[in-house]
Design a protein around this motif. Structure first.
Motif, PDB file in Angstrom:
ATOM      1  N   UNK A   1       0.795  -1.233   0.000  1.00  0.00           N
ATOM      2  CA  UNK A   1       0.000   0.000   0.000  1.00  0.00           C
ATOM      3  C   UNK A   1       0.829   1.285   0.000  1.00  0.00           C
ATOM      4  N   UNK A   2       2.109   1.178   0.417  1.00  0.00           N
ATOM      5  CA  UNK A   2       2.945   2.374   0.458  1.00  0.00           C
ATOM      6  C   UNK A   2       4.415   1.964   0.375  1.00  0.00           C
ATOM      7  N   UNK A   3       5.270   2.957   0.159  1.00  0.00           N
ATOM      8  CA  UNK A   3       6.699   2.691  -0.032  1.00  0.00           C
ATOM      9  C   UNK A   3       7.344   2.119   1.230  1.00  0.00           C
ATOM     10  N   UNK A   4       6.901   2.540   2.414  1.00  0.00           N
ATOM     11  CA  UNK A   4       7.479   2.013   3.651  1.00  0.00           C
ATOM     12  C   UNK A   4       7.189   0.518   3.803  1.00  0.00           C
ATOM     13  N   UNK A   5       5.969   0.118   3.485  1.00  0.00           N
ATOM     14  CA  UNK A   5       5.621  -1.308   3.537  1.00  0.00           C
ATOM     15  C   UNK A   5       6.447  -2.086   2.526  1.00  0.00           C
ATOM     16  N   UNK A   6       6.573  -1.542   1.326  1.00  0.00           N
ATOM     17  CA  UNK A   6       7.366  -2.199   0.285  1.00  0.00           C
ATOM     18  C   UNK A   6       8.822  -2.339   0.721  1.00  0.00           C
ATOM     19  N   UNK A   7       9.380  -1.290   1.288  1.00  0.00           N
ATOM     20  CA  UNK A   7      10.760  -1.342   1.761  1.00  0.00           C
ATOM     21  C   UNK A   7      10.905  -2.383   2.868  1.00  0.00           C
ATOM     22  N   UNK A   8       9.924  -2.467   3.750  1.00  0.00           N
ATOM     23  CA  UNK A   8       9.941  -3.487   4.803  1.00  0.00           C
ATOM     24  C   UNK A   8       9.935  -4.896   4.231  1.00  0.00           C
ATOM     25  N   UNK A   9       9.151  -5.114   3.178  1.00  0.00           N
ATOM     26  CA  UNK A   9       9.123  -6.428   2.531  1.00  0.00           C
ATOM     27  C   UNK A   9      10.493  -6.777   1.954  1.00  0.00           C
ATOM     28  N   UNK A  10      11.124  -5.796   1.335  1.00  0.00           N
ATOM     29  CA  UNK A  10      12.453  -6.035   0.754  1.00  0.00           C
ATOM     30  C   UNK A  10      13.466  -6.316   1.860  1.00  0.00           C
ATOM     31  N   UNK A  11      13.439  -5.521   2.908  1.00  0.00           N
ATOM     32  CA  UNK A  11      14.430  -5.680   3.983  1.00  0.00           C
ATOM     33  C   UNK A  11      14.272  -6.985   4.752  1.00  0.00           C
ATOM     34  N   UNK A  12      13.084  -7.570   4.724  1.00  0.00           N
ATOM     35  CA  UNK A  12      12.832  -8.797   5.481  1.00  0.00           C
ATOM     36  C   UNK A  12      12.992 -10.070   4.660  1.00  0.00           C
ATOM     37  N   UNK A  13      13.561  -9.968   3.474  1.00  0.00           N
ATOM     38  CA  UNK A  13      13.787 -11.158   2.658  1.00  0.00           C
ATOM     39  C   UNK A  13      14.843 -12.019   3.342  1.00  0.00           C
ATOM     40  N   UNK A  14      14.541 -13.320   3.535  1.00  0.00           N
ATOM     41  CA  UNK A  14      15.565 -14.191   4.122  1.00  0.00           C
ATOM     42  C   UNK A  14      16.817 -14.223   3.237  1.00  0.00           C
ATOM     43  N   UNK A  15      17.959 -14.307   3.871  1.00  0.00           N
ATOM     44  CA  UNK A  15      19.237 -14.418   3.167  1.00  0.00           C
ATOM     45  C   UNK A  15      19.662 -13.120   2.473  1.00  0.00           C
ATOM     46  N   UNK A  16      19.046 -12.001   2.811  1.00  0.00           N
ATOM     47  CA  UNK A  16      19.440 -10.725   2.227  1.00  0.00           C
ATOM     48  C   UNK A  16      20.803 -10.329   2.794  1.00  0.00           C
ATOM     49  N   UNK A  17      21.783 -10.065   1.931  1.00  0.00           N
ATOM     50  CA  UNK A  17      23.110  -9.731   2.450  1.00  0.00           C
ATOM     51  C   UNK A  17      23.127  -8.351   3.100  1.00  0.00           C
TER      52      UNK A  17
END
Length: 172
Positions: free
Chosen positions: A54-70
């Motif tokens: 719904x918004x950029x903050x939620x989208x950024x949270x989804x990206x930051x919470x990806x397992x194995x993200x370096x």
């Protein structure tokens, strides 16, 4: 099939940086996610959820919470991550969405929050000097050249990542 795809975590980290720094907006991010969902037979859950953020903050949270993200592990990697953030802001300055003063202010704010190896005071002192002198063009030009030189490698990385991201969002 990994390089530059949603399975390329380095590329995804760079996309997150572009979102965090305002170089990429929610509409562009959703277009990118939609394009990849249409190409893939089995999309990861985070990518599917990104399509309806719904918004950029939620989208950024989804990206930051990806397992194995370096994440940066060494001082050199911290410095490169900070440079990528600053390069994204610099690209916003180049495309006209930030003034030079706003670039320095937001860059200083980012470095203050990041607490990495780059001192935030550098950007704030440059902004203070500009304000005291009335924003002379020759001083701004000198500052731009110095910062562009310092960020050269990060600018190359982030420009390439941004071009690829935009092409993928268009479905190219």
């Amino acid at each position: 099939m990994r390089d530059g795809t949603p399975f390329d975590m380095v590329a995804v980290v760079r996309i997150g940086v572009m979102v965090e720094m305002g170089l990429v907006g929610l509409k562009q991010l959703i277009a990118w996610a939609d394009a990849w969902v249409m190409k893939l037979d089995d999309s990861p859950l985070w990518l599917l959820e990104l399509c309806t953020a719904p918004d950029a903050d939620t989208a950024l949270g989804l990206i930051r919470n990806i397992p194995m993200l370096p994440s940066p592990a060494t001082p050199e990697e911290d410095r490169a991550a900070d440079a990528d953030h600053l390069a994204s802001l610099f690209l916003r300055y180049r495309n006209g969405s930030l003034s030079w003063g706003d670039f320095l202010f937001q860059g200083g704010q980012y470095l203050d929050r990041a607490g990495g190896p780059w001192p935030c005071e550098t950007f704030f002192m440059q902004l203070n000097l500009l304000e005291r002198m009335g924003f002379p063009e020759d001083l701004m030009q000198s500052q731009r050249e110095d910062i562009e030189r310092e960020l050269r490698e990060a600018l190359e990385r982030m420009e390439a990542a941004h071009r690829r991201f935009e092409a993928e969002a268009r479905g190219d």
